[in-house]
Design a protein around this motif. Sequence first.
Motif, PDB file in Angstrom:
ATOM      1  N   VAL A   1      10.320   9.965  -1.688  1.00 14.53           N
ATOM      2  CA  VAL A   1       9.626   8.709  -1.385  1.00 14.53           C
ATOM      3  C   VAL A   1       8.166   8.966  -1.066  1.00 14.53           C
ATOM      4  O   VAL A   1       7.833   9.897  -0.317  1.00 14.53           O
ATOM      5  CB  VAL A   1      10.306   7.990  -0.197  1.00 14.53           C
ATOM      6  CG1 VAL A   1       9.488   6.776   0.242  1.00 14.53           C
ATOM      7  CG2 VAL A   1      11.717   7.558  -0.572  1.00 14.53           C
ATOM      8  N   LEU A   2       7.303   8.120  -1.616  1.00 16.74           N
ATOM      9  CA  LEU A   2       5.896   8.068  -1.232  1.00 16.74           C
ATOM     10  C   LEU A   2       5.676   6.769  -0.475  1.00 16.74           C
ATOM     11  O   LEU A   2       5.969   5.690  -0.983  1.00 16.74           O
ATOM     12  CB  LEU A   2       4.997   8.084  -2.469  1.00 16.74           C
ATOM     13  CG  LEU A   2       5.031   9.335  -3.351  1.00 16.74           C
ATOM     14  CD1 LEU A   2       4.126   9.135  -4.551  1.00 16.74           C
ATOM     15  CD2 LEU A   2       4.599  10.558  -2.570  1.00 16.74           C
ATOM     16  N   SER A   3       5.143   6.862   0.751  1.00 13.72           N
ATOM     17  CA  SER A   3       4.940   5.655   1.533  1.00 13.72           C
ATOM     18  C   SER A   3       3.700   5.806   2.409  1.00 13.72           C
ATOM     19  O   SER A   3       2.885   6.711   2.207  1.00 13.72           O
ATOM     20  CB  SER A   3       6.184   5.339   2.364  1.00 13.72           C
ATOM     21  OG  SER A   3       6.130   4.022   2.873  1.00 13.72           O
TER      22      SER A   3
ATOM     23  N   LEU B   1      11.634   6.876   9.391  1.00 14.07           N
ATOM     24  CA  LEU B   1      12.612   7.135   8.334  1.00 14.07           C
ATOM     25  C   LEU B   1      12.051   8.093   7.286  1.00 14.07           C
ATOM     26  O   LEU B   1      12.684   9.088   6.942  1.00 14.07           O
ATOM     27  CB  LEU B   1      13.015   5.803   7.672  1.00 14.07           C
ATOM     28  CG  LEU B   1      13.871   5.867   6.413  1.00 14.07           C
ATOM     29  CD1 LEU B   1      15.217   6.529   6.716  1.00 14.07           C
ATOM     30  CD2 LEU B   1      14.085   4.463   5.847  1.00 14.07           C
ATOM     31  N   VAL B   2      10.864   7.764   6.781  1.00 13.19           N
ATOM     32  CA  VAL B   2      10.208   8.632   5.798  1.00 13.19           C
ATOM     33  C   VAL B   2       9.347   9.618   6.575  1.00 13.19           C
ATOM     34  O   VAL B   2       8.222   9.300   6.969  1.00 13.19           O
ATOM     35  CB  VAL B   2       9.353   7.816   4.808  1.00 13.19           C
ATOM     36  CG1 VAL B   2       8.745   8.733   3.743  1.00 13.19           C
ATOM     37  CG2 VAL B   2      10.194   6.732   4.145  1.00 13.19           C
TER      38      VAL B   2
ATOM     39  N   ILE C   1       3.699  10.854   3.245  1.00 17.89           N
ATOM     40  CA  ILE C   1       3.091   9.688   3.879  1.00 17.89           C
ATOM     41  C   ILE C   1       1.570   9.758   3.749  1.00 17.89           C
ATOM     42  O   ILE C   1       0.954  10.798   3.996  1.00 17.89           O
ATOM     43  CB  ILE C   1       3.467   9.626   5.376  1.00 17.89           C
ATOM     44  CG1 ILE C   1       4.961   9.364   5.538  1.00 17.89           C
ATOM     45  CG2 ILE C   1       2.666   8.561   6.102  1.00 17.89           C
ATOM     46  CD1 ILE C   1       5.393   7.949   5.282  1.00 17.89           C
ATOM     47  N   ALA C   2       0.963   8.609   3.395  1.00 16.56           N
ATOM     48  CA  ALA C   2      -0.495   8.456   3.420  1.00 16.56           C
ATOM     49  C   ALA C   2      -0.840   7.355   4.403  1.00 16.56           C
ATOM     50  O   ALA C   2       0.030   6.615   4.868  1.00 16.56           O
ATOM     51  CB  ALA C   2      -1.022   8.108   2.027  1.00 16.56           C
ATOM     52  N   GLU C   3      -2.091   7.247   4.760  1.00 13.79           N
ATOM     53  CA  GLU C   3      -2.515   6.149   5.622  1.00 13.79           C
ATOM     54  C   GLU C   3      -2.524   4.831   4.817  1.00 13.79           C
ATOM     55  O   GLU C   3      -2.585   4.833   3.583  1.00 13.79           O
ATOM     56  CB  GLU C   3      -3.910   6.420   6.189  1.00 13.79           C
ATOM     57  CG  GLU C   3      -4.002   7.672   7.036  1.00 13.79           C
ATOM     58  CD  GLU C   3      -3.048   7.670   8.221  1.00 13.79           C
ATOM     59  OE1 GLU C   3      -2.891   6.599   8.851  1.00 13.79           O
ATOM     60  OE2 GLU C   3      -2.468   8.732   8.534  1.00 13.79           O
TER      61      GLU C   3
ATOM     62  N   GLN D   1      -3.059  11.651  -4.166  1.00  7.01           N
ATOM     63  CA  GLN D   1      -2.855  13.081  -3.921  1.00  7.01           C
ATOM     64  C   GLN D   1      -1.378  13.394  -3.690  1.00  7.01           C
ATOM     65  O   GLN D   1      -0.855  14.393  -4.205  1.00  7.01           O
ATOM     66  CB  GLN D   1      -3.695  13.533  -2.732  1.00  7.01           C
ATOM     67  CG  GLN D   1      -5.189  13.595  -3.023  1.00  7.01           C
ATOM     68  CD  GLN D   1      -6.013  13.932  -1.783  1.00  7.01           C
ATOM     69  OE1 GLN D   1      -5.485  14.088  -0.682  1.00  7.01           O
ATOM     70  NE2 GLN D   1      -7.325  14.047  -1.963  1.00  7.01           N
ATOM     71  N   ASN D   2      -0.702  12.552  -2.901  1.00  2.66           N
ATOM     72  CA  ASN D   2       0.723  12.768  -2.662  1.00  2.66           C
ATOM     73  C   ASN D   2       1.529  12.617  -3.954  1.00  2.66           C
ATOM     74  O   ASN D   2       2.492  13.362  -4.189  1.00  2.66           O
ATOM     75  CB  ASN D   2       1.237  11.787  -1.607  1.00  2.66           C
ATOM     76  CG  ASN D   2       0.784  12.156  -0.210  1.00  2.66           C
ATOM     77  OD1 ASN D   2       0.364  13.282   0.047  1.00  2.66           O
ATOM     78  ND2 ASN D   2       0.859  11.209   0.712  1.00  2.66           N
TER      79      ASN D   2
END
Length: 411
Positions: free
Chosen positions: A334-336, A345-346, A354-356, A365-366
Amino acid sequence: MRVAIVTGQFPALSQTFVLNQITGLIDRGCDVTILADPPARAEKVHPDVERYGLMTRTVYWTRHGRPAKEQALDGVRAFLRTKKRRLLPGMIKGVGAARRHDETLSASLMVKAAHLSRLEPFDVVLCHFGNLGRECQILREMGALRGKLAVFFHGYDMSVFPIERGPGVYRELFKGAELLLPISEHWQERLIELGAPPEKIAVHRMGIDTTRFEFKVRRPEADGEVRLLTIGRLVEKKGIAYGLEAFARVRERFPDARYHIAGDGPLSDELKARAQALGLGDSVQFLGWKHQDEIIALLLDHHILLTPSVTAKNGDKEGLPVVLMEGLATGMPVLSTRHSGIPELVRHGESGLIAEERDVEGLAQNLEVLLEDPDLWETLGQQGRAIVEAEFSIEKLNDHLKERLEALAAS
């Protein structure tokens, strides 16, 4: 144990978390009544609604199509016809409280009181969303709704509603309700900021039936294709515009990547135009609204789940999106974003990345990290599945919920 479950519109395909609680409590021997509004429009209905005969358990306590004043007058007449005149002082007190808190509440409360006055007392009233919990507390003051009150707090009710109505909007609810149930630690902190007594608060997460979600190790297709998926209403807080921007930044390096968006909503045309302006062509597809079985099939058919949630301009926030639990349960990386309760959770580097909020570069980038290293997918997927099974299993959560409600009823 007689339990009233209060929610907004029912049945609502987008609120499987409420449905899972309803069926779970029925399976555990509770006598459940659903207090709700009728759906605004016809839509697909989850099979469990018919399987459990839930419409026979549903009391629609409002009606569409008639002016509020007429409904209110009918409500007063019907309420008085119940011959429970002993409740009149409480009723007057409750309506006064409603007017103090929100002048627009009094008409709808009269209609709801009329329906409730025909029902026997409940052991527990379990209310979803703080704004409805506020109404239930006033109806208890009126004497129309009887039972211990437990209230779940999800998203809009913790973000937009207090902004619109003021930080003291839940003052009377905090005094009257016996149990306050935020779905995340993030909302637990917010409740305390708003003045809730910590001793009344217990975090109780929403969950999923993990047995319905097959675990599948993800690998790119033989031809190199990788499919990204976003599922949700096409509204600002879903952050889909940022997902499109991030995807556009990596597409040149990864031409075999595809981005599919399942859902519908007011931003549909705007997002489609944005995808076109970014030159994404047929690498992006909007799939429209899907029912639960279709969503499960989509999750299994895709490789990466992208949920770039943001705080909307009006303050609206997610709670803890159920689709994240579902995706992790199937083994998807997951990307969130660092938004609301999502990092509970993530977990960055453990079950996803996780990104901002609104950080397109961080999202891109993620995404590049995952596209460059498919071997990472299995590790993230296995850890994500383990977290969901341990902390977000609806069976475990419903066992715990029944115990909480029994203790509350007996207290």
